[in-house]
Design an enzyme around this catalytic site. Structure first.
Site, PDB file in Angstrom:
ATOM      1  N   GLY A 149      44.083  34.186  35.219  1.00 12.32           N
ATOM      2  CA  GLY A 149      44.625  32.906  35.691  1.00 12.32           C
ATOM      3  C   GLY A 149      43.507  31.886  35.629  1.00 12.32           C
ATOM      4  N   GLU A 178      47.317  24.549  37.654  1.00 14.11           N
ATOM      5  CA  GLU A 178      46.522  23.684  36.761  1.00 14.11           C
ATOM      6  C   GLU A 178      45.086  23.517  37.273  1.00 14.11           C
ATOM      7  OE1 GLU A 178      48.567  20.590  34.768  1.00 14.11           O
ATOM      8  OE2 GLU A 178      50.489  21.538  35.172  1.00 14.11           O
ATOM      9  N   PRO A 226      49.047  38.310  33.667  1.00 17.89           N
ATOM     10  CA  PRO A 226      48.877  39.118  34.884  1.00 17.89           C
ATOM     11  C   PRO A 226      47.401  39.297  35.266  1.00 17.89           C
ATOM     12  CG  PRO A 226      50.545  40.104  33.471  1.00 17.89           C
ATOM     13  CD  PRO A 226      49.974  38.947  32.710  1.00 17.89           C
TER      14      PRO A 226
HETATM   15  C1  FAD Z   1      54.687  27.858  40.747  1.00 18.03           C
HETATM   16  C2  FAD Z   1      53.682  28.167  39.683  1.00 18.03           C
HETATM   17  C3  FAD Z   1      53.816  27.581  38.426  1.00 18.03           C
HETATM   18  C4  FAD Z   1      52.901  27.883  37.415  1.00 18.03           C
HETATM   19  N1  FAD Z   1      53.117  27.400  36.139  1.00 18.03           N
HETATM   20  C5  FAD Z   1      52.315  27.817  35.125  1.00 18.03           C
HETATM   21  C6  FAD Z   1      52.627  27.484  33.767  1.00 18.03           C
HETATM   22  O1  FAD Z   1      53.618  26.795  33.484  1.00 18.03           O
HETATM   23  N2  FAD Z   1      51.815  27.959  32.788  1.00 18.03           N
HETATM   24  C7  FAD Z   1      50.718  28.722  33.052  1.00 18.03           C
HETATM   25  O2  FAD Z   1      50.041  29.108  32.096  1.00 18.03           O
HETATM   26  N3  FAD Z   1      50.407  29.068  34.323  1.00 18.03           N
HETATM   27  C8  FAD Z   1      51.177  28.645  35.367  1.00 18.03           C
HETATM   28  N4  FAD Z   1      50.892  28.999  36.658  1.00 18.03           N
HETATM   29  C9  FAD Z   1      49.686  29.791  36.926  1.00 18.03           C
HETATM   30  C10 FAD Z   1      48.610  29.025  37.688  1.00 18.03           C
HETATM   31  O3  FAD Z   1      48.022  28.046  36.872  1.00 18.03           O
HETATM   32  C11 FAD Z   1      47.612  30.067  38.226  1.00 18.03           C
HETATM   33  O4  FAD Z   1      48.286  30.783  39.248  1.00 18.03           O
HETATM   34  C12 FAD Z   1      46.347  29.438  38.754  1.00 18.03           C
HETATM   35  O5  FAD Z   1      45.579  28.883  37.702  1.00 18.03           O
HETATM   36  C13 FAD Z   1      45.468  30.447  39.512  1.00 18.03           C
HETATM   37  O6  FAD Z   1      45.315  31.614  38.807  1.00 18.03           O
HETATM   38  P1  FAD Z   1      45.604  33.031  39.509  1.00 18.03           P
HETATM   39  O7  FAD Z   1      46.915  32.927  40.182  1.00 18.03           O
HETATM   40  O8  FAD Z   1      45.404  34.104  38.516  1.00 18.03           O
HETATM   41  O9  FAD Z   1      44.511  33.108  40.634  1.00 18.03           O
HETATM   42  P2  FAD Z   1      43.076  33.807  40.500  1.00 18.03           P
HETATM   43  O10 FAD Z   1      42.397  33.307  39.273  1.00 18.03           O
HETATM   44  O11 FAD Z   1      43.234  35.266  40.682  1.00 18.03           O
HETATM   45  O12 FAD Z   1      42.335  33.203  41.765  1.00 18.03           O
HETATM   46  C14 FAD Z   1      42.533  33.715  43.075  1.00 18.03           C
HETATM   47  C15 FAD Z   1      41.624  32.947  44.023  1.00 18.03           C
HETATM   48  O13 FAD Z   1      40.257  33.133  43.643  1.00 18.03           O
HETATM   49  C16 FAD Z   1      39.627  31.878  43.437  1.00 18.03           C
HETATM   50  N5  FAD Z   1      38.653  32.029  42.362  1.00 18.03           N
HETATM   51  C17 FAD Z   1      38.838  32.584  41.129  1.00 18.03           C
HETATM   52  N6  FAD Z   1      37.722  32.507  40.416  1.00 18.03           N
HETATM   53  C18 FAD Z   1      36.784  31.907  41.205  1.00 18.03           C
HETATM   54  C19 FAD Z   1      35.410  31.545  41.050  1.00 18.03           C
HETATM   55  N7  FAD Z   1      34.768  31.775  39.887  1.00 18.03           N
HETATM   56  N8  FAD Z   1      34.787  30.956  42.074  1.00 18.03           N
HETATM   57  C20 FAD Z   1      35.432  30.691  43.231  1.00 18.03           C
HETATM   58  N9  FAD Z   1      36.734  31.004  43.456  1.00 18.03           N
HETATM   59  C21 FAD Z   1      37.389  31.598  42.444  1.00 18.03           C
HETATM   60  C22 FAD Z   1      40.757  30.923  43.104  1.00 18.03           C
HETATM   61  O14 FAD Z   1      40.387  29.576  43.418  1.00 18.03           O
HETATM   62  C23 FAD Z   1      41.846  31.443  44.011  1.00 18.03           C
HETATM   63  O15 FAD Z   1      41.669  30.914  45.298  1.00 18.03           O
HETATM   64  C24 FAD Z   1      51.790  28.731  37.683  1.00 18.03           C
HETATM   65  C25 FAD Z   1      51.652  29.295  38.952  1.00 18.03           C
HETATM   66  C26 FAD Z   1      52.593  29.052  39.929  1.00 18.03           C
HETATM   67  C27 FAD Z   1      52.465  29.763  41.253  1.00 18.03           C
END
Ligand code: FAD
Length: 397
Positions: free
Chosen positions: A141, A376, A138
């Site tokens: 990511g 990913e 949560p």
């Molecule tokens: C359908 C689906 C399947 C998935 N399957 C898996 C799975 O099997 N296993 C698993 O572990 N995860 C899984 N995920 C998670 C997925 O890998 C993450 O959602 C993704 O890596 C982004 O993380 P977050 O959602 O926390 O976004 P955040 O990290 O909160 O990012 C939000 C936004 O901020 C941007 N951002 C964050 N940090 C920076 C920075 N330093 N500089 C510039 N921009 C930044 C990001 O690019 C994004 O646009 C899945 C997600 C979905 C929706």
């Protein structure tokens, strides 16, 4: 079910080329004649039918990357990613059901697993058990190393507590590769992160209700809640604390190639659909395909698909030669996923009003493509990673 020769490895560089071409040709027909016609069922039920999972197992699709000694066909990365591209033409749920196992989990095991772990888990994966990969939480990511899930040593066991979010396949998976911290401190090299091979029916694991998503029906994601989950010390990947992050990052290379290939397959499928529609739909008394502005959209899509195809061939060949492809795998994933977004958008445009209706495939392709730019590694995170390596290389000159 169509007849498909289940591949077996014939050379050190993967399956014999002729045999592989035959296999790919048969797989292409399986996708066209079996998987694509089953899409309405997948969408309606929001799951891949058990019968098809059974067929994919029988076809050896769950063991494509497993070494022969554990029962798999040990394809080269080039071959494996070509398979994924073919599967990518059908609903993404078909790729998801096998590719978490054949991609990320198998790679992590092959990279740092002990012999006993490979023997047990690779054999199970290859036999068709569905796998999940638990990194995201949560509150973490993109900042994956900031995870909070704890694994505490207790005698001969580890006890896991925490919550994983958005975990693909978790409602169906028998196997989970779960990342957890084995140190409360953030250690250099992210050595506080370890990986655990977990039977998903272990007491203390609760799977949340599958999340409602924008697209990719049938590819289920849910929370995985871990409450005092006791696993033996032998579940620690590599039997070494701190090996988890490196293994997870290594596993993300084929994971990203797989996402790029899936996006490429979807773009190709969408473009085929767009061409057909453009030749059938008439406006001003003639097929819209006669209009040069429609042709420009078709041609731009073809050009970009070709570019992604070349990147895919190059990065996988480099990886098979033993090159570190972290940067190029990221580049391919970014390009292919963004390209797919542009292609499906153009196809909606070519469909006109019909492109906005759920009744037509164009609308579904548009929704299905969106996540490829997010999971990913989002496009932004991968841009940062590519730039970091460029600048590091420049500084070392
Ligand atoms: C359908 C689906 C399947 C998935 N399957 C898996 C799975 O099997 N296993 C698993 O572990 N995860 C899984 N995920 C998670 C997925 O890998 C993450 O959602 C993704 O890596 C982004 O993380 P977050 O959602 O926390 O976004 P955040 O990290 O909160 O990012 C939000 C936004 O901020 C941007 N951002 C964050 N940090 C920076 C920075 N330093 N500089 C510039 N921009 C930044 C990001 O690019 C994004 O646009 C899945 C997600 C979905 C929706």
């Amino acid at each position: 079910m169509p007849e498909i020769t289940v591949p077996t490895k014939a050379t050190a560089a993967g399956m014999d080329a002729d045999l592989f071409d035959t296999f790919l040709d048969q797989l292409r027909r399986y996708v066209r004649d079996r998987l694509i016609p089953a899409e309405p069922e997948v969408i309606e039920a929001n799951r891949v039918p058990d019968e098809i999972i059974g067929e994919m197992r029988d076809l050896g699709l769950f063991g494509l990357t497993t070494p022969e000694v554990y029962g798999g066909s040990d394809l080269s990365l080039t071959q494996y990613i070509r398979v994924i591209r073919e599967l990518g033409r059908a609903a993404p749920a078909f790729r998801a059901i096998m590719a978490i196992g054949t991609g990320m989990v198998t790679t992590a095991l092959k990279t740092v697993g002990t012999e006993a772990q490979k023997q047990e888990w690779l054999t199970r994966l290859c036999g068709g058990e569905i796998a999940s990969f638990g990194l995201t939480e949560p509150d973490s990511g993109s900042d994956a190393a900031g995870l909070k899930t704890r694994a505490v040593r207790d005698g001969g066991d580890y006890v896991l507590n925490g919550t994983k979010r958005y975990i693909t396949n978790s409602p169906l998976a028998g196997i989970g590769l779960i990342m957890a911290r084995t140190s409360t401190e953030n250690l250099p090299g992210n050595k506080h992160v370890s990986a655990f091979l977990v039977n998903m029916n272990t007491p203390g694991i609760t799977i949340g209700k599958p999340d409602a998503k924008m697209g990719q029906r049938g590819a289920l994601i849910a929370d995985v809640i871990l409450e005092d989950v006791r696993v033996p010390a032998s579940a620690l990947l590599g039997e070494e604390e701190g090996a988890g992050f490196a293994a997870a990052m290594k596993a993300l290379d084929p994971g990203r190639l797989s996402v790029g290939a899936g996006a490429l397959g979807l773009a190709e499928r969408a473009l085929d659909t767009g061409i057909r529609y453009a030749t059938e739909r008439k406006a001003f008394g003639e097929p819209i395909a006669n209009f040069q502005l429609i042709q420009a959209m078709l041609a731009d899509s073809e050009i970009e698909i070709y570019a992604a195809e070349c990147m895919m061939a190059d990065v996988t060949a480099r990886a098979d030669r033993g090159e570190n492809v972290l940067r190029k795998a990221a580049a391919f994933k970014v390009f292919a996923s963004e390209m797919c977004g542009r292609v499906v958008d153009r196809v909606v445009q070519i469909y006109g009003g019909a492109g906005y209706l759920a009744e037509y495939d164009a609308e579904r392709f548009f929704r299905d493509a969106r996540i490829y730019r997010i999971y990913e590694g989002t496009t932004q995170i991968l841009q940062l990673q590519i730039a970091k390596h460029m600048l590091r290389e420049f500084a070392a000159l």
